[in-house]
Enzyme design. Sequence first.
Site, PDB file in Angstrom:
ATOM      1  N   GLY A  14       0.904  -1.332  -0.048  1.00  0.00           N
ATOM      2  CA  GLY A  14      -0.129   0.019  -0.107  1.00  0.00           C
ATOM      3  C   GLY A  14       0.657   1.256  -0.196  1.00  0.00           C
ATOM      4  O   GLY A  14       0.385   2.263   0.359  1.00  0.00           O
ATOM      5  N   THR A  18       2.132   0.573  -7.312  1.00  0.00           N
ATOM      6  CA  THR A  18       1.527   0.429  -8.411  1.00  0.00           C
ATOM      7  C   THR A  18       1.378   1.929  -9.269  1.00  0.00           C
ATOM      8  O   THR A  18       1.717   2.388 -10.258  1.00  0.00           O
ATOM      9  CB  THR A  18       0.044   0.087  -8.458  1.00  0.00           C
ATOM     10  OG1 THR A  18       0.010  -1.326  -7.683  1.00  0.00           O
ATOM     11  CG2 THR A  18      -0.695  -0.012  -9.730  1.00  0.00           C
ATOM     12  N   LYS A  39       2.959  -7.708 -13.359  1.00  0.00           N
ATOM     13  CA  LYS A  39       2.641  -7.823 -12.079  1.00  0.00           C
ATOM     14  C   LYS A  39       2.399  -9.399 -11.888  1.00  0.00           C
ATOM     15  O   LYS A  39       1.352  -9.923 -11.907  1.00  0.00           O
ATOM     16  CB  LYS A  39       1.036  -7.007 -12.005  1.00  0.00           C
ATOM     17  CG  LYS A  39       0.496  -7.520 -10.436  1.00  0.00           C
ATOM     18  CD  LYS A  39       1.198  -6.366  -9.391  1.00  0.00           C
ATOM     19  CE  LYS A  39       0.545  -7.007  -8.037  1.00  0.00           C
ATOM     20  NZ  LYS A  39       1.135  -6.187  -6.915  1.00  0.00           N
ATOM     21  N   ALA A 119       5.276  -7.596  -4.852  1.00  0.00           N
ATOM     22  CA  ALA A 119       4.075  -7.733  -4.236  1.00  0.00           C
ATOM     23  C   ALA A 119       4.275  -7.346  -2.736  1.00  0.00           C
ATOM     24  O   ALA A 119       5.240  -7.986  -2.192  1.00  0.00           O
ATOM     25  CB  ALA A 119       3.484  -9.070  -4.350  1.00  0.00           C
ATOM     26  N   PRO A 207       4.247  14.100  -4.519  1.00  0.00           N
ATOM     27  CA  PRO A 207       3.216  14.378  -3.389  1.00  0.00           C
ATOM     28  C   PRO A 207       2.072  13.346  -3.242  1.00  0.00           C
ATOM     29  O   PRO A 207       2.007  12.646  -4.275  1.00  0.00           O
ATOM     30  CB  PRO A 207       2.841  15.936  -4.103  1.00  0.00           C
ATOM     31  CG  PRO A 207       3.769  15.856  -5.350  1.00  0.00           C
ATOM     32  CD  PRO A 207       4.525  14.779  -5.666  1.00  0.00           C
TER      33      PRO A 207
HETATM   34  N1  LIG Z   1       0.814   9.948  -4.648  1.00  0.00           N
HETATM   35  C1  LIG Z   1      -0.530   9.638  -4.519  1.00  0.00           C
HETATM   36  N2  LIG Z   1      -1.308  10.588  -4.441  1.00  0.00           N
HETATM   37  C2  LIG Z   1      -2.660  10.172  -3.997  1.00  0.00           C
HETATM   38  N3  LIG Z   1      -2.937   8.821  -3.639  1.00  0.00           N
HETATM   39  C3  LIG Z   1      -2.008   7.829  -3.903  1.00  0.00           C
HETATM   40  C4  LIG Z   1      -0.603   8.152  -4.034  1.00  0.00           C
HETATM   41  N4  LIG Z   1       0.216   6.996  -4.091  1.00  0.00           N
HETATM   42  C5  LIG Z   1      -0.730   6.273  -3.935  1.00  0.00           C
HETATM   43  N5  LIG Z   1      -1.992   6.487  -3.801  1.00  0.00           N
HETATM   44  C6  LIG Z   1      -3.112   5.598  -3.508  1.00  0.00           C
HETATM   45  O1  LIG Z   1      -2.858   4.790  -2.345  1.00  0.00           O
HETATM   46  C7  LIG Z   1      -3.452   3.663  -2.457  1.00  0.00           C
HETATM   47  C8  LIG Z   1      -2.311   2.392  -2.675  1.00  0.00           C
HETATM   48  O2  LIG Z   1      -1.276   2.671  -3.727  1.00  0.00           O
HETATM   49  P1  LIG Z   1      -0.903   1.602  -4.672  1.00  0.00           P
HETATM   50  O3  LIG Z   1      -1.839   0.754  -4.893  1.00  0.00           O
HETATM   51  O4  LIG Z   1       0.050   2.150  -5.774  1.00  0.00           O
HETATM   52  O5  LIG Z   1       0.299   0.876  -3.398  1.00  0.00           O
HETATM   53  P2  LIG Z   1       0.919  -0.479  -3.592  1.00  0.00           P
HETATM   54  O6  LIG Z   1       2.178  -0.381  -3.057  1.00  0.00           O
HETATM   55  O7  LIG Z   1       0.815  -0.863  -5.187  1.00  0.00           O
HETATM   56  O8  LIG Z   1       0.008  -1.626  -3.068  1.00  0.00           O
HETATM   57  P3  LIG Z   1      -0.264  -3.210  -3.303  1.00  0.00           P
HETATM   58  O9  LIG Z   1       0.896  -3.844  -2.179  1.00  0.00           O
HETATM   59  O10 LIG Z   1      -1.452  -3.682  -2.527  1.00  0.00           O
HETATM   60  O11 LIG Z   1       0.327  -3.657  -4.448  1.00  0.00           O
HETATM   61  C9  LIG Z   1      -4.161   3.529  -3.945  1.00  0.00           C
HETATM   62  O12 LIG Z   1      -5.518   3.812  -3.718  1.00  0.00           O
HETATM   63  C10 LIG Z   1      -3.538   4.942  -4.549  1.00  0.00           C
HETATM   64  O13 LIG Z   1      -4.477   5.305  -5.601  1.00  0.00           O
HETATM   65 MG   LIG Z   2       0.409  -2.462  -6.270  1.00  0.00          MG
END
Ligand SMILES: Nc1ncnc2c1ncn2[C@@H]1O[C@H](COP(=O)(O)OP(=O)(O)OP(=O)(O)O)[C@@H](O)[C@H]1O
Ligand SMILES: [Mg+2]
Length: 239
Positions: A14, A18, A39, A119, A207
């Site tokens: 999170g 992604t 992925k 992951a 940001p």
């Molecule tokens: N810079 C940002 N500004 C606003 N929202 C963000 C930003 N980066 C990520 N998010 C939000 O935070 C959440 C988690 O981001 P993301 O899915 O990219 O994490 P992840 O590391 O890929 O998670 P996972 O381990 O589940 O694959 C998403 O809902 C995404 O829209």
């Molecule tokens: Mg992800």
Amino acid sequence: MRPKGLFVTGTDTGVGKTMVAAGIARYLRERAGRVGVLKPVTSGAVERGGTLVSEDAELLRWAAQCEAPLSDIAPYILREPIAPSEAARRDGVMVRFERIRESFDRMASFHDFLLVEGAGGLLVPLGPDLLVADLAKRLGMPLLIVARPDLGTVNHTLMTCECARARGIKVLGIVINGFPEIPGSAESYAPRLIEDLSGEAVLAVFPRYPDVDGKAVVERLAARMEKEPLATVLKGELE
Ligand SMILES: Nc1ncnc2c1ncn2[C@@H]1O[C@H](COP(=O)(O)OP(=O)(O)OP(=O)(O)O)[C@@H](O)[C@H]1O
Ligand SMILES: [Mg+2]
């Protein structure tokens, strides 16, 4: 020779892997020829029309305009949002490196740059004898580490760097994602401390864009890329 590309990992689940990977894909789309995205293992699939889909893979594919089959972009799509090895066990599936390697090799043969999203973090178990770190190492891809900006991130990021180094995985650098408009006390020193103590470069501080959907975040990250040292490093990787 290994294909050009990078493996995007995080200090945790999170943290924005992604979003950052998709932002890079969107940025490179006009600069790097054909960008492929993978992925390899998704846990926490959504069911649509009776099929399990990976929303991460869908966003990455959209960002890169990658036309490869989804079966190669996301070879393992597991139902439950839990540790992938356990999600696989419950789905009656075994995650095997060789299957991922086959997709990776096919993707490498018709793309100019590959972006692979892990992951969770580096020591997340994917299958028997296969952690995310093993996958990055065996694919031979350098790591981009995505980190949170807030309290606790120094510890998590330094541990991730140490883990990568101990396993002989090259670290390209660190991206701090979701930096608030008004930094709190911990955010104000985190990027500097992480860079000083890890010996790795902080290549971008992105940001937090509140109140926008995933695709809009990706567009904004891509538009901002040129301002960050990450753009120069990506250009270097392309040469
Ligand atoms: N810079 C940002 N500004 C606003 N929202 C963000 C930003 N980066 C990520 N998010 C939000 O935070 C959440 C988690 O981001 P993301 O899915 O990219 O994490 P992840 O590391 O890929 O998670 P996972 O381990 O589940 O694959 C998403 O809902 C995404 O829209
Ligand atoms: Mg992800």
